[in-house]
Design a protein around this motif. Sequence first.
Motif, PDB file in Angstrom:
ATOM      1  N   MET A 188       0.915  -1.205   0.220  1.00 16.91           N
ATOM      2  CA  MET A 188       0.041  -0.017   0.008  1.00 16.91           C
ATOM      3  C   MET A 188       0.837   1.255  -0.033  1.00 16.91           C
ATOM      4  O   MET A 188       1.699   1.360   0.820  1.00 16.91           O
ATOM      5  CB  MET A 188      -0.829   0.227   1.291  1.00 16.91           C
ATOM      6  N   SER A 189       0.524   2.067  -0.967  1.00 19.09           N
ATOM      7  CA  SER A 189       1.494   3.203  -1.121  1.00 19.09           C
ATOM      8  C   SER A 189       0.823   4.546  -0.379  1.00 19.09           C
ATOM      9  O   SER A 189       1.496   5.302   0.140  1.00 19.09           O
ATOM     10  CB  SER A 189       1.866   3.571  -2.282  1.00 19.09           C
ATOM     11  N   GLU A 190      -0.690   4.434  -0.220  1.00 21.80           N
ATOM     12  CA  GLU A 190      -1.314   5.696   0.299  1.00 21.80           C
ATOM     13  C   GLU A 190      -1.686   5.298   1.872  1.00 21.80           C
ATOM     14  O   GLU A 190      -1.660   4.088   2.098  1.00 21.80           O
ATOM     15  CB  GLU A 190      -2.583   5.762  -0.130  1.00 21.80           C
ATOM     16  N   ALA A 191      -1.695   6.541   2.651  1.00 22.11           N
ATOM     17  CA  ALA A 191      -1.994   6.112   4.076  1.00 22.11           C
ATOM     18  C   ALA A 191      -3.487   5.691   4.157  1.00 22.11           C
ATOM     19  O   ALA A 191      -4.160   6.174   3.426  1.00 22.11           O
ATOM     20  CB  ALA A 191      -1.828   7.350   4.813  1.00 22.11           C
ATOM     21  N   ILE A 192      -3.582   4.541   5.005  1.00 21.84           N
ATOM     22  CA  ILE A 192      -5.237   4.261   5.481  1.00 21.84           C
ATOM     23  C   ILE A 192      -5.894   5.075   6.198  1.00 21.84           C
ATOM     24  O   ILE A 192      -5.594   5.476   7.118  1.00 21.84           O
ATOM     25  CB  ILE A 192      -5.104   3.007   5.955  1.00 21.84           C
ATOM     26  N   LEU A 193      -6.887   6.049   5.507  1.00 14.59           N
ATOM     27  CA  LEU A 193      -7.597   7.126   6.554  1.00 14.59           C
ATOM     28  C   LEU A 193      -8.826   6.025   7.238  1.00 14.59           C
ATOM     29  O   LEU A 193      -9.011   5.094   6.863  1.00 14.59           O
ATOM     30  CB  LEU A 193      -8.389   7.765   5.549  1.00 14.59           C
ATOM     31  N   PRO A 194      -9.168   6.793   8.149  1.00  6.44           N
ATOM     32  CA  PRO A 194     -10.381   6.128   9.132  1.00  6.44           C
ATOM     33  C   PRO A 194     -11.606   5.841   8.308  1.00  6.44           C
ATOM     34  O   PRO A 194     -11.843   6.897   7.432  1.00  6.44           O
ATOM     35  CB  PRO A 194     -10.741   7.050  10.199  1.00  6.44           C
ATOM     36  N   PRO A 195     -12.437   5.105   8.505  1.00  9.26           N
ATOM     37  CA  PRO A 195     -13.675   4.848   7.806  1.00  9.26           C
ATOM     38  C   PRO A 195     -14.609   6.162   8.260  1.00  9.26           C
ATOM     39  O   PRO A 195     -14.432   6.454   9.386  1.00  9.26           O
ATOM     40  CB  PRO A 195     -14.276   3.343   7.994  1.00  9.26           C
ATOM     41  N   ILE A 196     -15.509   6.283   7.342  1.00 10.22           N
ATOM     42  CA  ILE A 196     -16.581   7.351   7.635  1.00 10.22           C
ATOM     43  C   ILE A 196     -17.876   6.639   8.016  1.00 10.22           C
ATOM     44  O   ILE A 196     -18.649   6.961   8.848  1.00 10.22           O
ATOM     45  CB  ILE A 196     -16.621   8.534   6.536  1.00 10.22           C
ATOM     46  N   PHE A 228     -15.490  -9.582  14.301  1.00 14.16           N
ATOM     47  CA  PHE A 228     -15.308  -8.830  15.288  1.00 14.16           C
ATOM     48  C   PHE A 228     -15.286  -9.534  16.587  1.00 14.16           C
ATOM     49  O   PHE A 228     -16.086 -10.655  16.606  1.00 14.16           O
ATOM     50  CB  PHE A 228     -16.225  -7.773  15.304  1.00 14.16           C
ATOM     51  N   GLY A 229     -14.375  -9.323  17.576  1.00 10.11           N
ATOM     52  CA  GLY A 229     -14.316 -10.377  18.418  1.00 10.11           C
ATOM     53  C   GLY A 229     -13.066 -11.353  18.472  1.00 10.11           C
ATOM     54  O   GLY A 229     -12.425 -11.331  19.429  1.00 10.11           O
ATOM     55  N   ASP A 230     -12.796 -11.737  17.294  1.00  7.33           N
ATOM     56  CA  ASP A 230     -11.413 -12.464  17.031  1.00  7.33           C
ATOM     57  C   ASP A 230     -10.537 -11.520  16.860  1.00  7.33           C
ATOM     58  O   ASP A 230      -9.400 -11.731  17.235  1.00  7.33           O
ATOM     59  CB  ASP A 230     -11.821 -13.508  15.791  1.00  7.33           C
ATOM     60  N   LYS A 231     -11.020 -10.476  16.264  1.00  4.88           N
ATOM     61  CA  LYS A 231      -9.964  -9.392  15.851  1.00  4.88           C
ATOM     62  C   LYS A 231     -10.744  -8.125  16.283  1.00  4.88           C
ATOM     63  O   LYS A 231     -12.008  -7.779  16.149  1.00  4.88           O
ATOM     64  CB  LYS A 231      -9.544  -9.144  14.504  1.00  4.88           C
ATOM     65  N   SER A 232     -10.029  -6.886  16.350  1.00  2.00           N
ATOM     66  CA  SER A 232     -10.565  -5.616  16.801  1.00  2.00           C
ATOM     67  C   SER A 232     -10.999  -4.937  15.446  1.00  2.00           C
ATOM     68  O   SER A 232     -10.311  -5.384  14.443  1.00  2.00           O
ATOM     69  CB  SER A 232      -9.878  -4.864  17.450  1.00  2.00           C
ATOM     70  N   LEU A 233     -12.011  -4.068  15.514  1.00  3.59           N
ATOM     71  CA  LEU A 233     -12.293  -3.466  14.054  1.00  3.59           C
ATOM     72  C   LEU A 233     -11.017  -2.863  13.700  1.00  3.59           C
ATOM     73  O   LEU A 233     -10.846  -2.795  12.398  1.00  3.59           O
ATOM     74  CB  LEU A 233     -13.417  -2.553  14.534  1.00  3.59           C
ATOM     75  N   THR A 234     -10.407  -1.945  14.379  1.00  2.00           N
ATOM     76  CA  THR A 234      -9.102  -1.326  14.127  1.00  2.00           C
ATOM     77  C   THR A 234      -8.302  -2.354  13.352  1.00  2.00           C
ATOM     78  O   THR A 234      -7.584  -1.972  12.323  1.00  2.00           O
ATOM     79  CB  THR A 234      -8.608  -0.661  15.205  1.00  2.00           C
ATOM     80  N   ASP A 272      -5.292  -4.044   8.923  1.00  2.00           N
ATOM     81  CA  ASP A 272      -4.291  -4.810   8.409  1.00  2.00           C
ATOM     82  C   ASP A 272      -4.797  -6.028   7.938  1.00  2.00           C
ATOM     83  O   ASP A 272      -4.317  -7.147   7.656  1.00  2.00           O
ATOM     84  CB  ASP A 272      -3.481  -5.299   9.714  1.00  2.00           C
ATOM     85  N   SER A 273      -6.149  -6.137   7.766  1.00  2.00           N
ATOM     86  CA  SER A 273      -6.674  -7.055   6.946  1.00  2.00           C
ATOM     87  C   SER A 273      -6.347  -7.516   5.615  1.00  2.00           C
ATOM     88  O   SER A 273      -6.589  -6.583   4.900  1.00  2.00           O
ATOM     89  CB  SER A 273      -8.471  -7.288   7.183  1.00  2.00           C
ATOM     90  N   PRO A 274      -5.806  -8.656   5.221  1.00  2.00           N
ATOM     91  CA  PRO A 274      -5.240  -8.972   3.812  1.00  2.00           C
ATOM     92  C   PRO A 274      -6.448  -8.767   2.911  1.00  2.00           C
ATOM     93  O   PRO A 274      -6.274  -8.470   1.856  1.00  2.00           O
ATOM     94  CB  PRO A 274      -4.836 -10.378   3.841  1.00  2.00           C
ATOM     95  N   ALA A 275      -7.607  -8.915   3.418  1.00  2.00           N
ATOM     96  CA  ALA A 275      -8.972  -9.076   2.249  1.00  2.00           C
ATOM     97  C   ALA A 275      -9.198  -7.391   2.225  1.00  2.00           C
ATOM     98  O   ALA A 275      -9.580  -7.232   1.233  1.00  2.00           O
ATOM     99  CB  ALA A 275     -10.004  -9.686   3.078  1.00  2.00           C
ATOM    100  N   PHE A 276      -9.025  -6.855   3.177  1.00  2.00           N
ATOM    101  CA  PHE A 276      -9.183  -5.226   2.868  1.00  2.00           C
ATOM    102  C   PHE A 276      -8.260  -4.587   2.309  1.00  2.00           C
ATOM    103  O   PHE A 276      -8.480  -3.447   1.467  1.00  2.00           O
ATOM    104  CB  PHE A 276      -9.564  -4.669   4.452  1.00  2.00           C
ATOM    105  N   ASN A 277      -6.859  -5.157   2.329  1.00  2.00           N
ATOM    106  CA  ASN A 277      -5.870  -4.624   1.625  1.00  2.00           C
ATOM    107  C   ASN A 277      -5.741  -5.029   0.182  1.00  2.00           C
ATOM    108  O   ASN A 277      -4.958  -4.328  -0.574  1.00  2.00           O
ATOM    109  CB  ASN A 277      -4.487  -4.835   2.407  1.00  2.00           C
ATOM    110  N   ALA A 278      -6.671  -5.920  -0.184  1.00  2.00           N
ATOM    111  CA  ALA A 278      -6.302  -6.644  -1.555  1.00  2.00           C
ATOM    112  C   ALA A 278      -6.545  -5.631  -2.645  1.00  2.00           C
ATOM    113  O   ALA A 278      -5.901  -5.808  -3.684  1.00  2.00           O
ATOM    114  CB  ALA A 278      -7.301  -7.861  -1.393  1.00  2.00           C
ATOM    115  N   PHE A 279      -7.677  -4.999  -2.453  1.00  2.00           N
ATOM    116  CA  PHE A 279      -8.126  -4.044  -3.428  1.00  2.00           C
ATOM    117  C   PHE A 279      -8.040  -2.456  -3.150  1.00  2.00           C
ATOM    118  O   PHE A 279      -8.961  -1.863  -3.579  1.00  2.00           O
ATOM    119  CB  PHE A 279      -9.290  -4.336  -4.358  1.00  2.00           C
ATOM    120  N   ARG A 280      -7.352  -2.117  -2.261  1.00  4.68           N
ATOM    121  CA  ARG A 280      -7.383  -0.907  -1.595  1.00  4.68           C
ATOM    122  C   ARG A 280      -6.453   0.116  -2.522  1.00  4.68           C
ATOM    123  O   ARG A 280      -5.677  -0.348  -3.041  1.00  4.68           O
ATOM    124  CB  ARG A 280      -6.763  -1.055  -0.296  1.00  4.68           C
TER     125      ARG A 280
END
Length: 374
Positions: A1-9, A273-279, A284-292
């Motif tokens: 990932m080259s760009e910073a990850i901003l918080p979700p809105i 959620f519960g296994d991992k925190s939302l943050t 860090d989730s590979p699935a979230f980073n796959a097409f970011r």
Amino acid sequence: MSEAILPPIGMLAELTHRCPLQCVYCSNPVELLKANREMSTDAWIALFEEAADLGVLQIHLSGGEPTLRPDLEKLIATLSRRGVYTNLITAGVGIAEGRIEAMAAAGLDHVQLSFQGAFAPTTEKIGNNRGAHEKKIETARRVRAAGLPLTINAPIHRHNMQEVPDFIELALELDAERLEIANVQYAGWALLNRNSLMPDREAVEREVEIVRQAQKDLHGILAVDFVTPDYFAIYPKPCMGGWARDAFMVAPDGTVLPCHAAGTIPNLTFERFGDKSLTEIWLDSPAFNAFRGTDWMAEPCRSCERKEIDWGGCRCQAMAIAGSAAATDPACIKSPLHAQMAALIDEAMASDKDVFRYRRISTPQPAGTLEPAS
Ligand code: SF4
Ligand code: FES
């Protein structure tokens, strides 16, 4: 990932998959979760607290039918206390006396009410629920009487496209602030029913004209939003505003997903959620980073001037039609598979339009001819 990850809105919370309606265009997954898989009140509250900490500003409380959760007022109160804007997305059928007022008192900010048709027979046919239309009208009146702003959501397809002028009349009559004329997205149950739901090109052209005219005529009176039909477009929509860019959704069991159809993409693992925190999941989730962002893109998106406008379109539509979530959305005219969209329209035109698979929590029933509402 080259760009910073901003918080979700924004966040879409699917509190339950249970629903009194069985809409054939529903974008929920075909494998719906039963009530015993839903998160507890405490787990939802913990998730909402963390979402607020993470920076989420608005939460859409959805389902299924979110008012089937008896703890809804408590969840709304939690969000309200944290200053998070709450939008209830409801089918408006079977909401007990006093509950809308109780939700307003808990701090609910807005209600989005769906209508399957502008008239009772269409609403009953699409949702497979007798009497639903009158109940929705009653809900709309109660929402306005409670002082809540109202959006009417009209999911549009072949079987109600001719009612677009009547949806506009209905929204005005019900004192809505906003009307969403939303051509259905072919995901979940809608994908299963694609051949029956697909409109013809002439009807779409008429619809576009009517909506554009209404947007001009009703300026300052009723905001009319238009979600265009992908299969008739030349460029895709920025689905979810871009994969894991500023919004996400949570399934009833706490699985955190970038969009409602992400589960159809094989080889991606979505965490709960519960296994991992939302943050942790957001960052860090590979699935979230796959097409970011844009680094994952191949041509033609990689060198396209629109890549930060539509973010390559919809990953799930690319999966469903191109067979790869990393492909350019075939809705795009630059996709080598764009002609396939026209072929799918032709296939739908040649098929029986009255074969519906109604949404239900169990294995989808085999395609059958439209049954009367029960
Ligand atoms: Fe969007 Fe990719 Fe098409 Fe460009 S090539 S318009 S980025 S989908
Ligand atoms: Fe998943 Fe569009 S529905 S990216």
